[in-house]
Enzyme design. Sequence first.
Site, PDB file in Angstrom:
ATOM      1  N   GLY A  86      80.863  43.263  42.238  1.00 53.16           N
ATOM      2  CA  GLY A  86      82.039  42.369  42.918  1.00 53.16           C
ATOM      3  C   GLY A  86      83.294  43.120  42.957  1.00 53.16           C
TER       4      GLY A  86
ATOM      5  CD  GLU B 193      73.013  55.101  36.550  1.00 54.85           C
ATOM      6  OE1 GLU B 193      71.818  54.746  36.029  1.00 54.85           O
ATOM      7  OE2 GLU B 193      73.842  55.286  35.630  1.00 54.85           O
TER       8      GLU B 193
ATOM      9  CD  GLU C 225      84.056  44.151  46.696  1.00 56.47           C
ATOM     10  OE1 GLU C 225      83.397  45.084  46.437  1.00 56.47           O
ATOM     11  OE2 GLU C 225      85.340  44.406  46.929  1.00 56.47           O
TER      12      GLU C 225
ATOM     13  CD  GLU D 104      80.664  46.807  43.687  1.00 56.71           C
ATOM     14  OE1 GLU D 104      80.152  45.896  42.794  1.00 56.71           O
ATOM     15  OE2 GLU D 104      82.172  46.945  43.530  1.00 56.71           O
TER      16      GLU D 104
END
Length: 137
Positions: free
Chosen positions: A41, A102, A57, A61
């Site tokens: 987020g 990661e 987001e 990500e």
Amino acid sequence: MEGLTSTTIRCVGGIAFDDRGRLLLIRRVNDPGSGQWSLPGGRVEPGESDETAVARELSEETGLEVIPGTLIGTVTRGPYEIHDYACAVVGGILTAGDDASEARWSDAADLAALEQAGELVDLLYVTLREWDALPRA
């Protein structure tokens, strides 16, 4: 928005599970929580809805395409007011990117081990438990 000060930063997070009931986590690159595991987020950009921000987001990500759903809960951490939404994964390939070093799926035992080792961002485990949003697997 009543009750928010000019220093409050609106953020969103995504609570997503795979078909095995594992929770989606990312390891944060930046503070707050650099090096720790968290929900994916980030900040809501000007003019963006929460739903658009969550989808953006999570894509940035994790490489996953999601459809945001119900607001699960809201927490305030310092200047950040974080609105966490249930998300359905509808595509993409899990790959860390942007602010994540990661990305992984975490089952109940793995999440508990991360909590025990102090590798989760502060209060994540407790908050997810209160919201009944821990992984089932």
